[in-house]
Design a protein around this motif. Structure first.
Motif, PDB file in Angstrom:
ATOM      1  N   SER A 111      -2.195   1.743  -2.494  1.00 16.60           N
ATOM      2  CA  SER A 111      -3.239   1.205  -1.631  1.00 16.60           C
ATOM      3  C   SER A 111      -2.714   1.143  -0.207  1.00 16.60           C
ATOM      4  CB  SER A 111      -3.642  -0.194  -2.095  1.00 16.60           C
ATOM      5  OG  SER A 111      -4.490  -0.812  -1.154  1.00 16.60           O
ATOM      6  N   LYS A 112      -3.592   1.414   0.753  1.00 10.73           N
ATOM      7  CA  LYS A 112      -3.223   1.320   2.166  1.00 10.73           C
ATOM      8  C   LYS A 112      -3.620  -0.021   2.782  1.00 10.73           C
ATOM      9  CE  LYS A 112      -1.626   5.553   2.636  1.00 10.73           C
ATOM     10  NZ  LYS A 112      -2.106   6.481   3.663  1.00 10.73           N
ATOM     11  N   THR A 113      -4.190  -0.920   1.961  1.00  8.66           N
ATOM     12  CA  THR A 113      -4.669  -2.184   2.516  1.00  8.66           C
ATOM     13  C   THR A 113      -3.561  -3.202   2.744  1.00  8.66           C
ATOM     14  OG1 THR A 113      -6.835  -1.839   1.505  1.00  8.66           O
ATOM     15  CG2 THR A 113      -6.298  -4.076   2.216  1.00  8.66           C
ATOM     16  N   GLU A 128      -0.073  -4.577   3.803  1.00  7.57           N
ATOM     17  CA  GLU A 128       0.867  -3.994   4.761  1.00  7.57           C
ATOM     18  C   GLU A 128       2.128  -3.471   4.090  1.00  7.57           C
ATOM     19  OE1 GLU A 128       2.122  -2.443   8.202  1.00  7.57           O
ATOM     20  OE2 GLU A 128       0.177  -3.392   7.857  1.00  7.57           O
ATOM     21  N   ASP A 133      -0.477   7.658  -1.723  1.00  9.12           N
ATOM     22  CA  ASP A 133      -1.319   6.738  -0.943  1.00  9.12           C
ATOM     23  C   ASP A 133      -0.746   5.325  -0.860  1.00  9.12           C
ATOM     24  OD1 ASP A 133      -3.125   8.860  -0.657  1.00  9.12           O
ATOM     25  OD2 ASP A 133      -4.183   8.308  -2.486  1.00  9.12           O
ATOM     26  N   TRP A 134       0.533   5.222  -0.500  1.00  7.85           N
ATOM     27  CA  TRP A 134       1.144   3.909  -0.335  1.00  7.85           C
ATOM     28  C   TRP A 134       1.279   3.559   1.139  1.00  7.85           C
ATOM     29  CZ3 TRP A 134       1.605   0.668  -4.277  1.00  7.85           C
ATOM     30  CH2 TRP A 134       1.534   1.199  -5.567  1.00  7.85           C
ATOM     31  N   LYS A 135       1.106   2.296   1.446  1.00 11.72           N
ATOM     32  CA  LYS A 135       1.256   1.833   2.825  1.00 11.72           C
ATOM     33  C   LYS A 135       2.713   1.900   3.260  1.00 11.72           C
ATOM     34  CE  LYS A 135      -0.343  -0.057   6.628  1.00 11.72           C
ATOM     35  NZ  LYS A 135      -1.296   0.666   7.495  1.00 11.72           N
ATOM     36  N   SER A 136       3.624   1.619   2.339  1.00  5.53           N
ATOM     37  CA  SER A 136       5.053   1.667   2.632  1.00  5.53           C
ATOM     38  C   SER A 136       5.639   2.947   2.032  1.00  5.53           C
ATOM     39  CB  SER A 136       5.736   0.415   2.074  1.00  5.53           C
ATOM     40  OG  SER A 136       7.119   0.409   2.390  1.00  5.53           O
ATOM     41  N   CYS A 180       1.996   8.763   2.173  1.00 13.99           N
ATOM     42  CA  CYS A 180       2.592   7.422   2.200  1.00 13.99           C
ATOM     43  C   CYS A 180       3.005   7.111   3.632  1.00 13.99           C
ATOM     44  CB  CYS A 180       3.788   7.349   1.255  1.00 13.99           C
ATOM     45  SG  CYS A 180       3.349   7.653  -0.474  1.00 13.99           S
ATOM     46  N   ASP A 181       2.571   5.966   4.153  1.00 13.37           N
ATOM     47  CA  ASP A 181       2.698   5.707   5.581  1.00 13.37           C
ATOM     48  C   ASP A 181       4.138   5.561   6.052  1.00 13.37           C
ATOM     49  OD1 ASP A 181       0.000   5.823   5.666  1.00 13.37           O
ATOM     50  OD2 ASP A 181      -0.337   3.749   6.290  1.00 13.37           O
TER      51      ASP A 181
END
Length: 467
Positions: free
Chosen positions: A163-165, A167, A189-192, A221-222
């Motif tokens: 999830s990107k929601t 942080e 699709d990971w935020k970290s 992944c961000d």
């Protein structure tokens, strides 16, 4: 010998992997016996499973591998079926399907195995809105009196969707663990980061040891594909990251990184690629005093910086082969290096970078051998033949280095007639373009070598400062 053990032994021997014997003893998966194996279609699981987890009509179940009974389920939250199995300990097979999880999955016991049936086995955590880890592999905090490492955990052949929601949402985190084996895992699709090995919250220990990561994939992944923090003795074969926004691979720092650096890690076949360079994006980033790190055939494609080296005390970092392409800078150093002679790039292919190596930084002090377009050390042999009368011989060779600020050393073999009286070399601009590309070597004998007698001149050249 187990097939995987044979493969890794060959790789470890070929690369001189430090601690390979310890690592190999940890990563061959155990085979668990049971009295009544469950029938599973061929190829879906390598050994009998304690539980078979599956989805039916939007609900999730766990079938006992010994009795055949449904022990857990039905549940609409897959984590409520998976977590009780992990709390008991043992192994599970996740059948193909999408498993919607509304809580993170916690592995806190040794000898746990979570195996799927391929990429189509999806642990979907995208509905969680608070900070979390998809699969948290974590022993008890060893700083507490009852703390301890867990060992022998294996996760493989599945997708971990994030999830990107939140942080700090991350795919798989492993701390207080030894002998970890992750294989054929897709992190999406990971935020970290998709995968984090080790941890940085404490300063006086290693958090992961003797790990083996095999064919890990990270997409969108961000923060990045893989972070290594306070860990040692690892082998990674096959790591692929696409469109990670910040880092590809990050050897990260902790509160006391000098005492517990990332060390003794070999990464074979690492590919990190983006569609666009972006801003402040780093393909492989080392911000820790890493020791004994080997990259074999890495591919770094379309980043602002290819290799970013940012700690003065890193040492014995070797890069063999591979390609750095379409980057603003192929290699750049932030700050200074205390051991630049131990940072080696050998046989790297540069392609389409604005600058292959930033020579206005300490990157110029690293060693570059057999690198297309950028070499800082070179050597060779020139063979000459006497004619019975000539006493002074001159040989000219191009050093092939990126700079003409070069130190040269020369020597030669002794003919049977007499040793040389002197030998020296100097740099010359033979084509008058302002760059001294040629080493002129002169050797003189008091007695001329005999007619037809051969002798060899050995030369070595090394850049001592940038142009």
């Amino acid at each position: 010998m187990h097939p995987r053990r044979r493969l890794l032994k060959r790789i470890g021997a070929g690369l001189g992997l430090v601690g390979s014997s310890v690592l190999l003893s940890k990563i061959t998966p155990p085979i668990y016996a049971q009295s009544t194996p469950v029938e599973i279609e061929p190829g879906s699981f390598v050994s009998p499973a304690d539980y078979i987890v599956f989805e039916k009509d939007g609900e999730y179940y766990a079938r006992n591998g010994r009795t055949g009974e449904i022990d857990f389920g039905p549940e609409t939250d897959a984590s409520q079926v998976i977590q009780p199995i992990l709390d008991k300990g043992g192994s599970m097979l996740l059948k193909k399907g999408v498993y919607e999880c509304y809580s993170q999955i916690n592995v806190t016991k040794s000898n746990i195995r979570i195996i799927g049936e391929g990429k189509a086995t999806i642990l979907d955590f995208s509905n969680i809105t608070t900070p979390f880890t998809g699969i948290d592999i974590e022993g008890k905090d060893v700083f507490e009196e009852t703390g301890s490492f867990i060992e022998g955990v294996e996760v493989g052949n599945l997708t971990v969707k994030g999830s990107k929601t939140p942080e700090s949402a991350r795919g798989i985190l492993a701390i207080y663990v030894k002998g970890l084996h992750l294989w054929n895992i897709w992190g999406q699709d990971w935020k970290s980061f998709a995968f984090i090995i080790g941890h940085i919250s404490h300063s006086d220990m290693y958090y992961a040891e003797d790990f083996y990561l095999e064919n890990l994939y990270a997409e969108n992944c961000d923060r990045g594909a893989l972070a290594l923090e306070h860990c040692k003795n690892g082998l990674i074969t096959g790591l692929y990251g696409w469109n990670t926004d910040y880092r590809g691979v990050w050897l990260h720092y902790g509160a006391d990184a000098d005492a517990y650096p990332v060390k003794n890690v070999t990464i074979v076949g690492c590919e990190v690629k983006r569609d666009t360079r972006g801003t402040s994006t780093l393909g492989i980033c080392i911000t820790v005093p890493a020791e004994n790190i080997v990259f074999v055939n890495p591919v770094i494609d379309t980043w602002e910086r290819g290799f970013w080296l940012a700690h003065e005390n890193m040492r014995n970092v070797k890069v063999y082969g591979g390609r750095v392409r379409n980057c603003c800078d192929g290699v750049i150093v932030s700050g200074s290096l205390n051991y630049p002679e131990t940072i080696v790039f050998d046989g790297v292919w540069w392609d389409g970078n604005d600058t292959n190596v930033r020579t206005d930084t300490d990157a110029i002090k690293c060693v570059y051998r057999n690198c297309d377009g950028f070499v800082t050390k070179n050597s060779g042999v020139v063979s000459l033949t006497g004619d019975g009368s000539t006493t002074e011989f001159v040989a000219k060779v191009e050093h092939g280095l990126v700079s003409d600020k070069v130190a040269v050393s020369v020597s030669c073999t002794k003919p049977t007639t007499a040793p040389p009286s002197y030998i020296y070399g100097y740099l010359s601009d033979e084509n008058s373009d302002g760059f001294k590309e040629t080493i002129v070597i002169t050797v003189r004998f008091d007695t001329a070598p005999a007619d037809g007698e051969e002798f060899d001149i050995y030369w070595r050249a090394e850049v001592i400062q940038s142009s």
